[in-house]
Design a protein around this motif. Structure first.
Motif, PDB file in Angstrom:
ATOM      1  N   ARG A 155       0.839  -1.187   0.000  1.00 58.91           N
ATOM      2  CA  ARG A 155       0.000   0.000   0.000  1.00 58.91           C
ATOM      3  C   ARG A 155       0.878   1.241   0.000  1.00 58.91           C
ATOM      4  O   ARG A 155       1.828   1.325   0.777  1.00 58.91           O
ATOM      5  CB  ARG A 155      -0.861  -0.042   1.266  1.00 58.91           C
ATOM      6  CG  ARG A 155      -1.867   1.051   1.437  1.00 58.91           C
ATOM      7  CD  ARG A 155      -2.611   0.835   2.738  1.00 58.91           C
ATOM      8  NE  ARG A 155      -3.407  -0.388   2.677  1.00 58.91           N
ATOM      9  CZ  ARG A 155      -4.647  -0.428   2.206  1.00 58.91           C
ATOM     10  NH1 ARG A 155      -5.218   0.665   1.757  1.00 58.91           N
ATOM     11  NH2 ARG A 155      -5.318  -1.567   2.174  1.00 58.91           N
ATOM     12  N   CYS A 156       0.574   2.184  -0.883  1.00 59.04           N
ATOM     13  CA  CYS A 156       1.366   3.419  -0.939  1.00 59.04           C
ATOM     14  C   CYS A 156       0.407   4.602  -0.828  1.00 59.04           C
ATOM     15  O   CYS A 156      -0.796   4.466  -1.043  1.00 59.04           O
ATOM     16  CB  CYS A 156       2.152   3.477  -2.241  1.00 59.04           C
ATOM     17  SG  CYS A 156       3.281   4.891  -2.338  1.00 59.04           S
ATOM     18  N   ASN A 157       0.932   5.765  -0.473  1.00 58.89           N
ATOM     19  CA  ASN A 157       0.056   6.934  -0.374  1.00 58.89           C
ATOM     20  C   ASN A 157       0.306   7.934  -1.504  1.00 58.89           C
ATOM     21  O   ASN A 157       0.024   9.109  -1.377  1.00 58.89           O
ATOM     22  CB  ASN A 157       0.200   7.603   1.000  1.00 58.89           C
ATOM     23  CG  ASN A 157       1.609   8.091   1.258  1.00 58.89           C
ATOM     24  OD1 ASN A 157       2.545   7.725   0.563  1.00 58.89           O
ATOM     25  ND2 ASN A 157       1.776   8.919   2.268  1.00 58.89           N
ATOM     26  N   CYS A 158       0.862   7.452  -2.617  1.00 60.19           N
ATOM     27  CA  CYS A 158       1.082   8.360  -3.747  1.00 60.19           C
ATOM     28  C   CYS A 158      -0.161   8.395  -4.646  1.00 60.19           C
ATOM     29  O   CYS A 158      -1.056   7.562  -4.540  1.00 60.19           O
ATOM     30  CB  CYS A 158       2.314   7.951  -4.554  1.00 60.19           C
ATOM     31  SG  CYS A 158       2.078   6.491  -5.584  1.00 60.19           S
ATOM     32  N   LYS A 159      -0.171   9.368  -5.526  1.00 56.56           N
ATOM     33  CA  LYS A 159      -1.303   9.581  -6.440  1.00 56.56           C
ATOM     34  C   LYS A 159      -1.505   8.371  -7.363  1.00 56.56           C
ATOM     35  O   LYS A 159      -2.634   7.928  -7.580  1.00 56.56           O
ATOM     36  CB  LYS A 159      -1.019  10.848  -7.262  1.00 56.56           C
ATOM     37  CG  LYS A 159      -2.224  11.394  -7.974  1.00 56.56           C
ATOM     38  CD  LYS A 159      -3.083  12.234  -7.049  1.00 56.56           C
ATOM     39  CE  LYS A 159      -4.467  12.402  -7.642  1.00 56.56           C
ATOM     40  NZ  LYS A 159      -5.524  12.462  -6.647  1.00 56.56           N
ATOM     41  N   ASP A 160      -0.437   7.868  -7.902  1.00 55.10           N
ATOM     42  CA  ASP A 160      -0.533   6.737  -8.847  1.00 55.10           C
ATOM     43  C   ASP A 160      -1.210   5.539  -8.191  1.00 55.10           C
ATOM     44  O   ASP A 160      -2.121   4.935  -8.759  1.00 55.10           O
ATOM     45  CB  ASP A 160       0.874   6.370  -9.337  1.00 55.10           C
ATOM     46  CG  ASP A 160       0.849   5.238 -10.361  1.00 55.10           C
ATOM     47  OD1 ASP A 160      -0.081   5.196 -11.192  1.00 55.10           O
ATOM     48  OD2 ASP A 160       1.758   4.397 -10.327  1.00 55.10           O
ATOM     49  N   TRP A 161      -0.781   5.223  -6.980  1.00 55.00           N
ATOM     50  CA  TRP A 161      -1.360   4.072  -6.273  1.00 55.00           C
ATOM     51  C   TRP A 161      -2.843   4.301  -6.023  1.00 55.00           C
ATOM     52  O   TRP A 161      -3.672   3.420  -6.215  1.00 55.00           O
ATOM     53  CB  TRP A 161      -0.616   3.838  -4.950  1.00 55.00           C
ATOM     54  CG  TRP A 161      -0.877   2.498  -4.350  1.00 55.00           C
ATOM     55  CD1 TRP A 161      -0.130   1.374  -4.501  1.00 55.00           C
ATOM     56  CD2 TRP A 161      -1.982   2.120  -3.503  1.00 55.00           C
ATOM     57  NE1 TRP A 161      -0.692   0.324  -3.814  1.00 55.00           N
ATOM     58  CE2 TRP A 161      -1.828   0.752  -3.194  1.00 55.00           C
ATOM     59  CE3 TRP A 161      -3.086   2.811  -2.987  1.00 55.00           C
ATOM     60  CZ2 TRP A 161      -2.726   0.060  -2.388  1.00 55.00           C
ATOM     61  CZ3 TRP A 161      -3.987   2.118  -2.186  1.00 55.00           C
ATOM     62  CH2 TRP A 161      -3.804   0.751  -1.889  1.00 55.00           C
ATOM     63  N   GLU A 162      -3.181   5.525  -5.575  1.00 54.09           N
ATOM     64  CA  GLU A 162      -4.579   5.834  -5.270  1.00 54.09           C
ATOM     65  C   GLU A 162      -5.451   5.793  -6.514  1.00 54.09           C
ATOM     66  O   GLU A 162      -6.583   5.311  -6.471  1.00 54.09           O
ATOM     67  CB  GLU A 162      -4.682   7.190  -4.571  1.00 54.09           C
ATOM     68  CG  GLU A 162      -4.370   7.039  -3.084  1.00 54.09           C
ATOM     69  CD  GLU A 162      -4.072   8.345  -2.382  1.00 54.09           C
ATOM     70  OE1 GLU A 162      -4.361   9.410  -2.962  1.00 54.09           O
ATOM     71  OE2 GLU A 162      -3.541   8.292  -1.262  1.00 54.09           O
TER      72      GLU A 162
ATOM     73  N   CYS B 221       0.014  -1.210  -7.843  1.00 49.10           N
ATOM     74  CA  CYS B 221       1.461  -1.252  -7.621  1.00 49.10           C
ATOM     75  C   CYS B 221       2.102  -0.067  -8.329  1.00 49.10           C
ATOM     76  O   CYS B 221       2.032   0.037  -9.547  1.00 49.10           O
ATOM     77  CB  CYS B 221       2.031  -2.581  -8.121  1.00 49.10           C
ATOM     78  SG  CYS B 221       3.585  -3.017  -7.337  1.00 49.10           S
ATOM     79  N   CYS B 222       2.711   0.819  -7.538  1.00 46.22           N
ATOM     80  CA  CYS B 222       3.340   2.015  -8.101  1.00 46.22           C
ATOM     81  C   CYS B 222       4.854   1.831  -8.104  1.00 46.22           C
ATOM     82  O   CYS B 222       5.362   0.802  -7.680  1.00 46.22           O
ATOM     83  CB  CYS B 222       2.972   3.218  -7.248  1.00 46.22           C
ATOM     84  SG  CYS B 222       3.505   2.984  -5.544  1.00 46.22           S
ATOM     85  N   LYS B 223       5.575   2.855  -8.551  1.00 52.98           N
ATOM     86  CA  LYS B 223       7.042   2.741  -8.601  1.00 52.98           C
ATOM     87  C   LYS B 223       7.645   2.560  -7.200  1.00 52.98           C
ATOM     88  O   LYS B 223       8.657   1.887  -7.042  1.00 52.98           O
ATOM     89  CB  LYS B 223       7.654   3.962  -9.303  1.00 52.98           C
ATOM     90  CG  LYS B 223       7.400   5.286  -8.626  1.00 52.98           C
ATOM     91  CD  LYS B 223       8.007   6.423  -9.442  1.00 52.98           C
ATOM     92  CE  LYS B 223       7.720   7.761  -8.784  1.00 52.98           C
ATOM     93  NZ  LYS B 223       8.229   8.897  -9.563  1.00 52.98           N
ATOM     94  N   HIS B 224       6.993   3.166  -6.178  1.00 54.44           N
ATOM     95  CA  HIS B 224       7.491   3.010  -4.800  1.00 54.44           C
ATOM     96  C   HIS B 224       7.354   1.561  -4.346  1.00 54.44           C
ATOM     97  O   HIS B 224       8.251   1.015  -3.709  1.00 54.44           O
ATOM     98  CB  HIS B 224       6.728   3.945  -3.857  1.00 54.44           C
ATOM     99  CG  HIS B 224       6.659   5.356  -4.354  1.00 54.44           C
ATOM    100  ND1 HIS B 224       5.518   5.914  -4.882  1.00 54.44           N
ATOM    101  CD2 HIS B 224       7.618   6.303  -4.438  1.00 54.44           C
ATOM    102  CE1 HIS B 224       5.767   7.155  -5.258  1.00 54.44           C
ATOM    103  NE2 HIS B 224       7.039   7.419  -5.008  1.00 54.44           N
ATOM    104  N   CYS B 225       6.203   0.967  -4.693  1.00 50.49           N
ATOM    105  CA  CYS B 225       5.979  -0.436  -4.323  1.00 50.49           C
ATOM    106  C   CYS B 225       6.986  -1.339  -5.041  1.00 50.49           C
ATOM    107  O   CYS B 225       7.495  -2.295  -4.454  1.00 50.49           O
ATOM    108  CB  CYS B 225       4.551  -0.855  -4.676  1.00 50.49           C
ATOM    109  SG  CYS B 225       3.301  -0.067  -3.638  1.00 50.49           S
TER     110      CYS B 225
HETATM  111 ZN   LIG Z   1       3.658   5.053  -4.643  1.00 46.54          ZN
END
Ligand SMILES: [Zn+2]
Length: 136
Positions: free
Chosen positions: A94-101, A112-116
């Motif tokens: 789980r991430c709190n970035c815009k892409d994930w949301e 799944c975003c780049k942070h994940c």
């Molecule tokens: Zn993210």
């Protein structure tokens, strides 16, 4: 899911290496890419799926990680100041970035975003599927 986020103009440009005006979808699942030069081509939807993952995996290499706890990471890109947090859960990340949301809003089963992806690499996993197979 709404198709604009997945079958985006940007993605079509990465896949075709051409300037794209818009992307349209047919009921039969075919993806039509309208180029700026007036030409139209069909693109395999799987190419968009691959690009979606590849693009984020590639971007994840710019992410600097700090492991706060066993299940919490602080993620910062080399170019932006903002820090995002990724929480590691048994059924996904789980991430709190815009892409994930947005991916969640678009009803992707497991966003799944780049942070994940950066965290997945730190966990020794090459993909989210790989991670989900890990025993806990
Ligand atoms: Zn993210």
């Amino acid at each position: 899911m709404s198709n604009n986020y997945f079958f985006s103009v940007r993605a079509a440009e990465r896949i075709t290496s051409k300037k794209v005006k818009r992307v349209s979808l047919w009921r039969n699942g075919a993806v039509l890419v309208h180029f700026k030069d007036g030409k139209i081509n069909t693109v395999d939807p799987l190419d968009f799926q691959r690009d979606f993952v590849d693009f984020r995996q590639q971007k994840s290499r710019e992410i600097l990680l700090r492991r706060i706890t066993k299940t919490l990471y602080a993620c910062k890109s080399a170019v932006h100041e903002k820090v995002y947090s990724v929480v590691v859960e048994p059924d996904g990340l789980r991430c709190n970035c815009k892409d994930w949301e947005i991916q969640l809003e678009e009803e992707l089963q497991r966003p799944c975003c780049k942070h994940c992806y950066a965290v997945l690499r730190d966990l020794g996993c090459s993909s989210l599927q790989d991670y989900l197979k890990m025993p806990f």
